[in-house]
Design an enzyme around this catalytic site. Structure first.
Site, mmCIF file in Angstrom:
data_model
loop_
_atom_site.group_PDB
_atom_site.id
_atom_site.type_symbol
_atom_site.label_atom_id
_atom_site.label_comp_id
_atom_site.label_asym_id
_atom_site.label_seq_id
_atom_site.Cartn_x
_atom_site.Cartn_y
_atom_site.Cartn_z
ATOM 1 N N HIS A 66 -20.650 -11.733 -6.088
ATOM 2 C CA HIS A 66 -20.538 -10.493 -5.313
ATOM 3 C C HIS A 66 -21.349 -10.592 -4.013
ATOM 4 O O HIS A 66 -22.182 -9.723 -3.705
ATOM 5 C CB HIS A 66 -21.012 -9.306 -6.154
ATOM 6 C CG HIS A 66 -20.376 -8.000 -5.737
ATOM 7 N ND1 HIS A 66 -20.215 -6.935 -6.594
ATOM 8 C CD2 HIS A 66 -19.866 -7.586 -4.552
ATOM 9 C CE1 HIS A 66 -19.643 -5.932 -5.960
ATOM 10 N NE2 HIS A 66 -19.417 -6.307 -4.714
ATOM 11 N N GLU A 92 -18.709 -7.415 -14.366
ATOM 12 C CA GLU A 92 -19.242 -7.920 -13.100
ATOM 13 C C GLU A 92 -19.931 -9.274 -13.276
ATOM 14 O O GLU A 92 -19.773 -10.166 -12.447
ATOM 15 C CB GLU A 92 -20.226 -6.900 -12.512
ATOM 16 C CG GLU A 92 -20.845 -7.305 -11.188
ATOM 17 C CD GLU A 92 -19.873 -7.264 -10.015
ATOM 18 O OE1 GLU A 92 -20.193 -7.858 -8.978
ATOM 19 O OE2 GLU A 92 -18.812 -6.646 -10.134
ATOM 20 N N ASP A 139 0.862 -1.171 0.000
ATOM 21 C CA ASP A 139 0.000 0.000 0.000
ATOM 22 C C ASP A 139 0.900 1.224 0.000
ATOM 23 O O ASP A 139 1.578 1.499 0.998
ATOM 24 C CB ASP A 139 -0.929 0.030 1.216
ATOM 25 C CG ASP A 139 -2.003 1.100 1.099
ATOM 26 O OD1 ASP A 139 -1.676 2.230 0.658
ATOM 27 O OD2 ASP A 139 -3.174 0.837 1.443
ATOM 28 N N ARG A 150 -12.717 -5.109 -6.644
ATOM 29 C CA ARG A 150 -13.392 -4.841 -7.905
ATOM 30 C C ARG A 150 -12.681 -5.627 -8.999
ATOM 31 O O ARG A 150 -11.455 -5.747 -8.998
ATOM 32 C CB ARG A 150 -13.373 -3.342 -8.247
ATOM 33 C CG ARG A 150 -14.298 -2.487 -7.387
ATOM 34 C CD ARG A 150 -15.768 -2.820 -7.642
ATOM 35 N NE ARG A 150 -16.681 -1.957 -6.899
ATOM 36 C CZ ARG A 150 -17.178 -2.256 -5.714
ATOM 37 N NH1 ARG A 150 -16.833 -3.397 -5.126
ATOM 38 N NH2 ARG A 150 -18.019 -1.434 -5.109
#
Length: 342
Positions: free
Chosen positions: A300, A281, A192, A253
Site C-alpha cells: 500500500h 490488507e 464507469d 481497495r
C-alpha cells in the site's frame, strides 16, 4: 506576520499518533501559526476523552485540521466543540471520521484527495508501462540466466505500442491516469456507470461494459471506490475474460477483486498482477502472493509517502487560508458525492 485585522480562526490538529510530524514540515507549522490561532504542536488523538489541553482547544476550535487516524466526529464529540464550523482533511477519504452529525450541523468539509491522487496515478502509470514491457518476467529471467536471453527483443505480445488499457472507474485517480496516458500510443477503455458517452469522449476514452473492458484489455487497472456495489466487482467471470498474459493492477481497495478467483488465475500463470492493496490488507504469511513470479506485491505504497505528504499539507493549508478569508473551499466534500466516491 502581524495582522491589522485579526480574523484568524481558531484551529486544532486532530490525527493519529506520529502523523503530524510526518505531514507538517517547519514551514507548514509557521504558516499555520500565521493563518490561525493555534498551537501547531498540539495534536488531538482522542476527542471522546481528551486530555485537558485538547479539551480546552476543542471547546474554542472553529476548524479541525485532520489527517489519517483522525478520531470520529460523533454527535457527542461535536457537543464539546460548539464553535466548530469546518474540517480540513489533509488526506483522501473523510468517511472514517466525518459522521452524519457533521452534516446535520452544517459543518463544511474539504479534503486533499486531489493531492493524494497524484502519486497513486504515477504509480499506476509506471505499473502500466512496466507491465506492457513485461519487465517483471524479464528481470526474473535475466537474474536466473545471468546471460543475454535468447530473444532479447521479446515477442509480439511485449511492448506498449497500441496496447489496450482498461480503466475501471473515472475517479480522481482514474482521471489523472487518463491524463498521464495521453502522450503514449494506448487505446484506453473506461468502465464507469456514472460517466456518459459524451463525457467519455471529452476524456478521450471509449466507454464500455466491465465485461467488454476485461475481454479487450491487455492491462486492467482498478480505480473504483470501495462501496457495497463495488464489492468483488472484478470476479471470476471478469478474470476469465481477460486475455492470457494480461495484467491486473489494483491500487484501489482489495475488496474490489475476488482474491480467491484471482489467485486461481495467478497460480496457473495465465494472468499477471500488480497489487498495492489486497483483501485482507495484509495477506497471510502463507499467501502465494508473496512468492509468485507473475505478481508484484507492494505494501500500500501508491498513495502519498515521505515528501509527498507535504503536498497534501500544502493543499490543506490553502483551504485553511480560504476559510480564514471567507472564501469557499476549492475542493469541498459534499454528502451526496460520498455515496459513490471514496
Amino acid at each position: 506576520m502581524p495582522h491589522a485585522t485579526d480574523n484568524r480562526p481558531t484551529l486544532l490538529l486532530a490525527m493519529g499518533p506520529g502523523i503530524a510530524d510526518r505531514l507538517l514540515a517547519d514551514r507548514h507549522r509557521a504558516r499555520l501559526a500565521d493563518l490561525a490561532h493555534t498551537d501547531p504542536y498540539l495534536v488531538a488523538h482522542d476527542l471522546a476523552a481528551p486530555a485537558p489541553p485538547v479539551a480546552a482547544a476543542l471547546a474554542t476550535a472553529e476548524v479541525l485540521l485532520t489527517c489519517w487516524g483522525a478520531p470520529p466526529l460523533t454527535a457527542a464529540v461535536l457537543d464539546t466543540a460548539p464553535k466548530l464550523r469546518a474540517v480540513v482533511h489533509a488526506a483522501g477519504s473523510v468517511k472514517h471520521h466525518i459522521t452524519d452529525a457533521c452534516w446535520e450541523r452544517g459543518i463544511a468539509v474539504t479534503s486533499a484527495a486531489a493531492a493524494n491522487a497524484l502519486p497513486v496515478a504515477e504509480y499506476t502509470l509506471a505499473a502500466i508501462l512496466f507491465a506492457g514491457k513485461n519487465v517483471l518476467a524479464a528481470a526474473r529471467n535475466y537474474a536466473a540466466l545471468r546471460t543475454t536471453p535468447p530473444w532479447p527483443i521479446g515477442t509480439g505480445a511485449t511492448g506498449n505500442y497500441r496496447r489496450t488499457v482498461g480503466l475501471v472507474g473515472a475517479s480522481r485517480i482514474g482521471r489523472r491516469v487518463i491524463e498521464l496516458l495521453r502522450p503514449f500510443d494506448f487505446e484506453v477503455l473506461l468502465y464507469d456507470p456514472y460517466v456518459s458517452a459524451a463525457e467519455a469522449a471529452s476524456l478521450g476514452v471509449e466507454p464500455v461494459s466491465l465485461d467488454a473492458l476485461c475481454a479487450r484489455s491487455g492491462i486492467v487497472s482498478v480505480h473504483a471506490p470501495q462501496l457495497p456495489d463495488t464489492y468483488r466487482m472484478i470476479g471470476a467471470r471478469q478474470l476469465a475474460l481477460m486475455p492470457a498474459g494480461a495484467t491486473l493492477i489494483n491500487t484501489a481497495r482489495g475488496s474490489l477483486v475476488d482474491e480467491a478467483a484471482l489467485l486461481g488465475e495467478l497460480l496457473t500463470g495465465r494472468l499477471h498482477a500488480v497489487l498495492d492493496v489486497t483483501d485482507p490488507e495484509l495477506p497471510p504469511r502463507e499467501s502465494p502472493l508473496y512468492d509468485l513470479p507473475n505478481v508484484l506485491l507492494t505494501p500500500h505504497i501508491a498513495g502519498s509517502l515521505g515528501n509527498e505528504l507535504h503536498r497534501m499539507a500544502d493543499r490543506a493549508l490553502d483551504e485553511v487560508e480560504r476559510f480564514a478569508a471567507g472564501v469557499p473551499f476549492a475542493d469541498p466534500v459534499l454528502p451526496a458525492t460520498l455515496r459513490h466516491s471514496a
